[in-house]
Scaffold this active site. Structure first.
Site, PDB file in Angstrom:
ATOM      1  N   GLY A 221      41.952  36.804  31.329  1.00 15.42           N
ATOM      2  CA  GLY A 221      39.875  37.313  30.973  1.00 15.42           C
ATOM      3  C   GLY A 221      40.546  38.292  30.521  1.00 15.42           C
ATOM      4  O   GLY A 221      41.706  39.543  30.401  1.00 15.42           O
ATOM      5  N   SER A 222      39.323  39.582  31.202  1.00 15.10           N
ATOM      6  CA  SER A 222      39.615  41.181  30.363  1.00 15.10           C
ATOM      7  C   SER A 222      41.035  41.692  31.342  1.00 15.10           C
ATOM      8  O   SER A 222      41.398  41.847  32.497  1.00 15.10           O
ATOM      9  CB  SER A 222      38.380  41.816  31.419  1.00 15.10           C
ATOM     10  OG  SER A 222      37.959  41.407  32.627  1.00 15.10           O
ATOM     11  N   THR A 223      41.296  43.220  30.582  1.00 12.84           N
ATOM     12  CA  THR A 223      42.184  43.760  32.173  1.00 12.84           C
ATOM     13  C   THR A 223      41.677  44.522  32.806  1.00 12.84           C
ATOM     14  O   THR A 223      42.083  44.335  33.975  1.00 12.84           O
ATOM     15  CB  THR A 223      42.914  45.315  31.030  1.00 12.84           C
ATOM     16  OG1 THR A 223      43.031  44.595  30.030  1.00 12.84           O
ATOM     17  CG2 THR A 223      43.568  45.873  31.884  1.00 12.84           C
ATOM     18  N   GLY A 226      41.779  42.008  35.588  1.00 12.77           N
ATOM     19  CA  GLY A 226      42.995  41.247  36.147  1.00 12.77           C
ATOM     20  C   GLY A 226      43.879  42.844  36.850  1.00 12.77           C
ATOM     21  O   GLY A 226      44.730  42.523  37.679  1.00 12.77           O
ATOM     22  N   GLU A 243      47.365  37.620  31.577  1.00 11.74           N
ATOM     23  CA  GLU A 243      46.215  37.463  30.117  1.00 11.74           C
ATOM     24  C   GLU A 243      45.548  38.162  30.079  1.00 11.74           C
ATOM     25  O   GLU A 243      44.446  37.318  30.453  1.00 11.74           O
ATOM     26  CB  GLU A 243      47.070  35.876  30.122  1.00 11.74           C
ATOM     27  CG  GLU A 243      47.386  35.525  28.542  1.00 11.74           C
ATOM     28  CD  GLU A 243      45.604  36.123  27.476  1.00 11.74           C
ATOM     29  OE1 GLU A 243      45.766  37.222  26.785  1.00 11.74           O
ATOM     30  OE2 GLU A 243      46.263  35.071  26.911  1.00 11.74           O
TER      31      GLU A 243
HETATM   32  P1  NDP Z   1      36.778  38.618  33.231  1.00 13.83           P
HETATM   33  O1  NDP Z   1      37.582  38.963  33.136  1.00 13.83           O
HETATM   34  O2  NDP Z   1      36.110  39.965  33.938  1.00 13.83           O
HETATM   35  O3  NDP Z   1      36.890  37.227  33.530  1.00 13.83           O
HETATM   36  C1  NDP Z   1      37.421  36.697  33.436  1.00 13.83           C
HETATM   37  C2  NDP Z   1      38.005  35.277  34.549  1.00 13.83           C
HETATM   38  O4  NDP Z   1      38.009  35.782  35.647  1.00 13.83           O
HETATM   39  C3  NDP Z   1      36.929  34.740  34.388  1.00 13.83           C
HETATM   40  O5  NDP Z   1      36.994  33.220  35.100  1.00 13.83           O
HETATM   41  C4  NDP Z   1      35.648  34.980  35.898  1.00 13.83           C
HETATM   42  O6  NDP Z   1      34.729  34.717  36.775  1.00 13.83           O
HETATM   43  C5  NDP Z   1      37.011  35.566  36.673  1.00 13.83           C
HETATM   44  N1  NDP Z   1      36.229  36.621  37.495  1.00 13.83           N
HETATM   45  C6  NDP Z   1      35.955  37.846  38.007  1.00 13.83           C
HETATM   46  N2  NDP Z   1      35.493  38.796  37.990  1.00 13.83           N
HETATM   47  C7  NDP Z   1      36.395  38.117  39.228  1.00 13.83           C
HETATM   48  C8  NDP Z   1      37.468  38.916  40.122  1.00 13.83           C
HETATM   49  N3  NDP Z   1      36.866  39.364  40.989  1.00 13.83           N
HETATM   50  N4  NDP Z   1      38.987  38.005  40.569  1.00 13.83           N
HETATM   51  C9  NDP Z   1      39.158  37.024  40.154  1.00 13.83           C
HETATM   52  N5  NDP Z   1      38.675  35.882  39.677  1.00 13.83           N
HETATM   53  C10 NDP Z   1      37.405  37.173  38.670  1.00 13.83           C
HETATM   54  O7  NDP Z   1      36.089  38.097  31.403  1.00 13.83           O
HETATM   55  P2  NDP Z   1      34.142  37.968  30.921  1.00 13.83           P
HETATM   56  O8  NDP Z   1      34.743  36.489  30.560  1.00 13.83           O
HETATM   57  O9  NDP Z   1      33.291  38.861  31.948  1.00 13.83           O
HETATM   58  O10 NDP Z   1      34.882  38.861  29.292  1.00 13.83           O
HETATM   59  C11 NDP Z   1      34.726  40.195  29.526  1.00 13.83           C
HETATM   60  C12 NDP Z   1      35.370  40.045  28.559  1.00 13.83           C
HETATM   61  O11 NDP Z   1      37.438  40.297  28.338  1.00 13.83           O
HETATM   62  C13 NDP Z   1      35.985  40.578  26.504  1.00 13.83           C
HETATM   63  O12 NDP Z   1      35.767  40.843  26.345  1.00 13.83           O
HETATM   64  C14 NDP Z   1      37.068  40.186  26.448  1.00 13.83           C
HETATM   65  O13 NDP Z   1      37.651  41.515  25.673  1.00 13.83           O
HETATM   66  C15 NDP Z   1      37.842  39.895  27.981  1.00 13.83           C
HETATM   67  N6  NDP Z   1      38.508  38.214  27.735  1.00 13.83           N
HETATM   68  C16 NDP Z   1      39.704  37.835  26.877  1.00 13.83           C
HETATM   69  C17 NDP Z   1      40.422  36.536  27.630  1.00 13.83           C
HETATM   70  C18 NDP Z   1      41.864  36.389  27.338  1.00 13.83           C
HETATM   71  O14 NDP Z   1      41.765  35.547  26.396  1.00 13.83           O
HETATM   72  N7  NDP Z   1      42.510  37.195  27.584  1.00 13.83           N
HETATM   73  C19 NDP Z   1      39.251  35.537  27.334  1.00 13.83           C
HETATM   74  C20 NDP Z   1      37.826  36.218  28.282  1.00 13.83           C
HETATM   75  C21 NDP Z   1      37.628  37.333  28.185  1.00 13.83           C
HETATM   76  P3  NDP Z   1      33.566  33.937  35.669  1.00 13.83           P
HETATM   77  O15 NDP Z   1      33.378  34.027  34.603  1.00 13.83           O
HETATM   78  O16 NDP Z   1      32.780  32.805  36.863  1.00 13.83           O
HETATM   79  O17 NDP Z   1      32.801  35.599  36.167  1.00 13.83           O
END
Ligand code: NDP
Length: 498
Positions: A221-223, A226, A243
């Site tokens: 997900g996002s930094t 992360g 990642e």
């Molecule tokens: P997030 O990093 O917020 O979410 C990624 C995952 O983490 C989702 O399953 C989310 O659940 C979960 N999550 C959210 N908050 C928490 C927490 N506190 N503890 C544990 N898990 C959590 O990304 P977003 O989907 O909001 O996207 C935001 C940005 O991230 C994008 O703009 C993009 O730049 C980047 N991104 C990068 C990706 C990659 O491949 N590396 C993939 C997706 C996004 P939920 O969806 O239910 O909130």
């Protein structure tokens, strides 16, 4: 958790819906699992991991092959669900499924070779020992997945963690819960036990998973999130794989096949509506081929349109449109020009392919992850300049080089976890290659032997075969033996000129 799982708690009382991002139609309704539900799933996983480990490499391989077959036979069904939840074209969803199946197959059939106990050299000073190492499963792995590649990306952790002998609790993104449940249900169908479970809900459910006593968390997900995941895991010293996306550059050298480079740049930037962690976001082109490259890129980009049923789908996460709009607006306000596309209209679900030039290097569109179908193109005088600028962001995930003669030379100077030469994102589809980044892109690896070992811990054994000539680890060691040791080490390592 799927309805068939034997979790010791009642089903979650609250639910949420996943929506088709192209139309807003409801795709499915899913439970919002609470912290207690997540803990129950982890407790179930802990029990299942004992059974799973007892199966051994051969038993697990057979089970994973059964699951692989179920997924492969029902690929269209999974792809169609994925396409509805993410909005991506059916063909892209199928391609993603195919690659995930290939990774599952590789992980299942190579786990034993990579992880089983193997002898290693004991070294000259310990020659009386037989040394060996094996890689043991950690127990329960928590996987937190993204929405952009909701099958391929989490499977890079799930398949490898399972093949290494772990049970898995998977929290898919709130945008793609159905895909996660489909994976757990088919696993249960193929294997008969909930060694893979799914918990659904919002960020809180993911946060609960990081605090539920799992043995490792694999996050994509996002930094920013992360960092939150890591902080939560730090409380219990739970290791993590992060990642966290990228700002990948594509370099075009003067000897490149320019038409191919333009096609690759366009696909890398715009496929999956640009929502690709290792997608192309910046292009640096040698002065001598810059105009030709730009003409090609613009001509090809103008033929693409983001629309329902087209090759470019909608933006899956509505709030992402605001980020893309901010990056484009900032680029244009600071002297950049949009040769294709332009400002993103308010309320848009679809963002048109956008080619930006003359964008200052320190602007958001060049430095921050845009995660949309946009690309900046910059002219460089030398490959040294291209490399320096490509290496100039906090992210360092993937990268691409187009050059007939100098691809390897340039690739080896790039700060990135992966590089594709004369292709784009090709490294992700090769199961033997590790996938992951450095810097703000995270750390740890999925895929390949490194990806299998990521979900294990090494167990080292030193077995004495015979009494040593000079015993080191005893109070019976004499001054004479110490002198002999000094002589041996000096003879071995201290000879010759500096
Ligand atoms: P997030 O990093 O917020 O979410 C990624 C995952 O983490 C989702 O399953 C989310 O659940 C979960 N999550 C959210 N908050 C928490 C927490 N506190 N503890 C544990 N898990 C959590 O990304 P977003 O989907 O909001 O996207 C935001 C940005 O991230 C994008 O703009 C993009 O730049 C980047 N991104 C990068 C990706 C990659 O491949 N590396 C993939 C997706 C996004 P939920 O969806 O239910 O909130």
């Amino acid at each position: 958790m799927t309805s068939t799982d034997a979790a010791p708690t009642a089903p979650a009382a609250q639910t949420f819906t996943s929506l088709d991002p192209a139309t807003g139609a409801v795709v499915g309704t899913h439970p919002i699992h609470t912290a207690a539900d997540v803990q129950a799933a982890v407790a179930t996983a802990r029990k299942q991991s004992e059974w799973w480990q007892a199966l051994g490499f051969e038993g697990r391989k057979k089970a994973l092959v059964r699951w692989r077959k179920v997924i492969a036979r029902r690929m269209e069904e999974l792809a169609a669900l994925m396409a509805r939840e993410t909005g991506k074209p059916d063909g892209d969803a199928l391609m993603e499924t195919a690659l995930a199946v290939d990774h599952l197959s590789w992980a299942a059939s190579h786990a034993e070779k990579v992880l089983k106990r193997r002898s290693v050299s004991p070294g000259l000073l310990m020659v009386n020992q037989a040394a060996s190492v094996e890689y043991r499963p950690l127990g329960v792995v928590g996987v937190i997945g993204p929405w952009n590649y909701p099958v391929f990306t989490p499977m890079g952790s799930i398949a490898y963690a399972l093949a290494a002998g772990n049970a898995v609790v998977f929290k898919p993104s709130e945008y793609t819960p159905g895909v996660g449940e489909w994976l757990a249900e088919t696993f249960r169908e193929a294997v008969g036990r909930p060694v893979l479970q799914v918990v659904t809900g919002y960020g809180e459910t993911g946060a609960a998973l990081t605090a539920a006593g799992v043995d490792k968390v694999a996050f994509t997900g996002s930094t920013a999130t992360g960092k939150r995941v890591m902080a939560s895991c730090a409380e219990t010293l739970t290791p993590v794989v992060i990642e966290a996306g990228g700002k990948d550059a594509l370099i075009v050298a003067e000897d490149a096949d320019v038409a191919e480079a333009a096609e690759a740049a366009l696909w890398g930037a715009v496929a999956n509506a640009g929502q690709t962690c290792a997608g192309v976001e910046r292009v640096y082109v040698h002065d001598r081929v810059y105009d030709q490259f730009l003409d090609e890129l613009v001509a090809q980009a103008k033929q693409l349109e983001a629309r329902p049923g087209g090759q470019v789908g909608p933006i899956t996460m509505p709030s992402q449109v605001d980020i893309i709009r901010r990056h484009v607006d900032d680029a244009l306000a600071r002297g950049g020009r949009a040769l294709v596309g332009g400002p993103v209209p308010e309320g848009a679900r679809f963002v048109q392919p956008t080619v930006l030039v003359d964008v200052p290097e320190d602007s958001a569109a060049v430095q921050e992850e845009t995660f949309g179908p946009t690309v900046t193109v910059s002219r460089v005088r030398t490959m040294d300049e291209a490399i320096e600028r490509a290496n100039g962001t906090r992210y360092a995930l993937g990268s691409t080089v187009f050059s007939k003669e100098h691809g390897m030379e340039i690739a080896q100077r790039l700060r990135a976890g992966m590089t594709a030469i004369n292709g784009v994102i090709s490294f992700a589809g090769i199961p033997t290659l590790p996938f992951g980044g450095v810097g703000d892109s995270g750390f740890g690896r999925i895929h390949g032997p490194d990806g299998l070992r990521e979900f294990t811990y090494p167990h080292a054994i030193a077995r004495q075969r015979f009494k040593p000539a000079i015993a080191l680890t005893t109070f019976r060691r004499t001054a004479k033996e110490e002198k002999q040791l000094t002589k041996v080490v000096r003879g071995l390592y201290g000879r010759g000129k500096n």
